[in-house]
Scaffold this active site. Structure first.
Site, short mmCIF file in Angstrom:
data_model
loop_
_atom_site.label_atom_id
_atom_site.label_comp_id
_atom_site.label_asym_id
_atom_site.label_seq_id
_atom_site.Cartn_x
_atom_site.Cartn_y
_atom_site.Cartn_z
N ALA A 6 0.82 -1.22 0.00
CA ALA A 6 0.00 0.00 0.00
C ALA A 6 0.85 1.27 0.00
O ALA A 6 0.40 2.33 -0.37
CB ALA A 6 -0.91 -0.01 1.23
N LYS A 7 2.09 1.15 0.44
CA LYS A 7 3.04 2.27 0.45
C LYS A 7 2.43 3.52 1.09
O LYS A 7 2.55 4.62 0.56
CB LYS A 7 3.58 2.53 -0.95
CG LYS A 7 4.29 1.29 -1.52
CD LYS A 7 5.00 1.52 -2.83
CE LYS A 7 5.80 0.32 -3.30
NZ LYS A 7 5.01 -0.83 -3.75
#
Lengths: 273, 273
Positions: B95-96
């Protein structure tokens, strides 16, 4: 939305206020929790009460994702409500995304096409090919983190690289990316003294400025050092406005807080001329 | 899941393969598009066919968000299917994310509580208070970007700061954060020569390594320089496995590709002893 349209809206409303829709079910009025979609009902009331004194709304995606599918439904209903009823409003998905090229394209599709936001915030760490897919969308804006409002900003953003601080290098480098005219930058109000230097690097671009209010930043200081001929600032306030009251009068009280900021802004704009 | 459990799974399966579930409706077999939830059906088939030769699955959230609510439903069904049927699998939400402290807490809630992933990838740009809320979750892992596999990695990550490259400073600094033992790092396979230096800074931590396969990284090179006593590597392959065929035999062909990598890994593990 074009930058010209945004500037026109700022001049008409005499406001460059952005309201952050960071909705936490633990903080909204208890009576709303009985509704089918408390988050959307809250947003709708806040938007209806404040749309004429602000130019932008910024839901932060974290607050919606935390509630899973229901949260995403609330986000979708909120952006649709804005686009249907207040198309003049500049909408920001505060998502801080960024990934390798083909993956960033999917994020761009999510926020610009599926949800139809005018803009999205992105993180710079992965560099050019992680941001350019967002910049490719015409009439959309990509708001990249530069110098953030939190304490952790000093961990990396202000480190010396080459002859300058890292966030300045981020600004410099990004100016050379394709469609860089679609870039805006996040610069925290808590670091008002930095705006002079930042304006030397990016004189034209809009800056999205969180940190006024709850986080302690000063509106007048930010404007003194950060404003350009097009105003060039979107000042965000979230908690200070939307949680002004947790009673039946929450929307009314939110409007009062937003109006205070709008009036300060109007005064600043008057003196600017 | 504890690191010990992950290491045990690696030893049992003789594999440290992570399969990236980056599902694009334009690339999956056409016959699946008639199903009610093509993305989930695709993932389910891939998972059933490959779970015994890999130790981890990594859906990248961009590919789900691009399809709006339906995409999030597919993501939720996928993680639930994994947790219900293959609880030994180490699950990664790619998801960073990363935001100011109270907002990062909401992201942590989204991925660790609502979706019940074992880990989530985060971006370092906003520093300590943007990552520590993730680290606070016991039995969960936070995988921070260090040196990514894309071209843009050279825009900022390898700039000289103080006496070292920026990504090394990111590694150094993060070691001092609270609950840093819950940290893993993303290091691209396309930069195998960097692993020696990285292991000097973080000898113990697991590294999640994208870029083998489609992006051109070499498995044996990465293992040569990056492996530690606990193996300490999760090698991700996405497109090379899941799109091995777009016909009825897609799952079977995906298994064949995964098996090839598992067998290379088994050989490497044998020679390591």
């Amino acid at each position: 939305m074009t930058t010209t349209q945004l500037v026109h809206q700022i001049q008409t409303k005499k406001s460059f206020l952005c309201i952050g829709l960071d909705v936490d079910l633990n903080k909204i009025p208890a009576f709303l929790l009985e509704k089918e979609d408390p988050i959307f009902e809250f947003n709708k009331a806040i938007i209806d009460a404040t749309h004429d004194v602000c130019v932008s709304y910024k839901p932060n995606t974290a607050f919606y994702e935390a509630y899973g599918i229901k949260g995403w439904q609330s986000l979708q209903k909120t952006i649709q409500y804005l686009n249907d009823n207040y198309p003049e409003i500049f909408t920001i998905a505060d998502a801080k995304r960024g990934d390798i090229g083909n993956t960033s394209s999917m994020y761009a599709k999510a926020f610009f096409e599926d949800l139809a936001f005018d803009s999205v915030t992105v993180a710079p760490y992965m560099g050019k090919d992680s941001v350019e897919p967002f910049l490719a969308f015409e009439g959309k804006h990509t708001i990249m983190l530069a110098l953030t409002s939190n304490e952790g900003a000093f961990d990396f953003q202000t480190l010396q690289v080459k002859d300058k601080e890292f966030y300045k290098q981020v600004l410099e480098t990004s100016k050379n990316w394709k469609n860089a005219e679609n870039l805006m930058y996040v610069v925290g109000a808590t670091k008002a003294e930095y705006f002079t230097e930042i304006r030397k690097i990016v004189p034209e671009n809009f800056l999205l400025v969180p940190g006024v209010g709850a986080q302690g930043g000063s509106l007048s200081e930010v404007c003194k050092y950060g404003m350009n001929d097009n105003v060039g600032l979107l000042i965000n306030s979230s908690r200070g406005i939307i949680y002004a009251s947790n009673q039946e009068d929450f929307a009314e009280k939110a409007r009062a807080e937003a109006l205070k900021l709008q009036q300060e802004m109007e005064t600043i704009l008057l003196h600017k001329k």
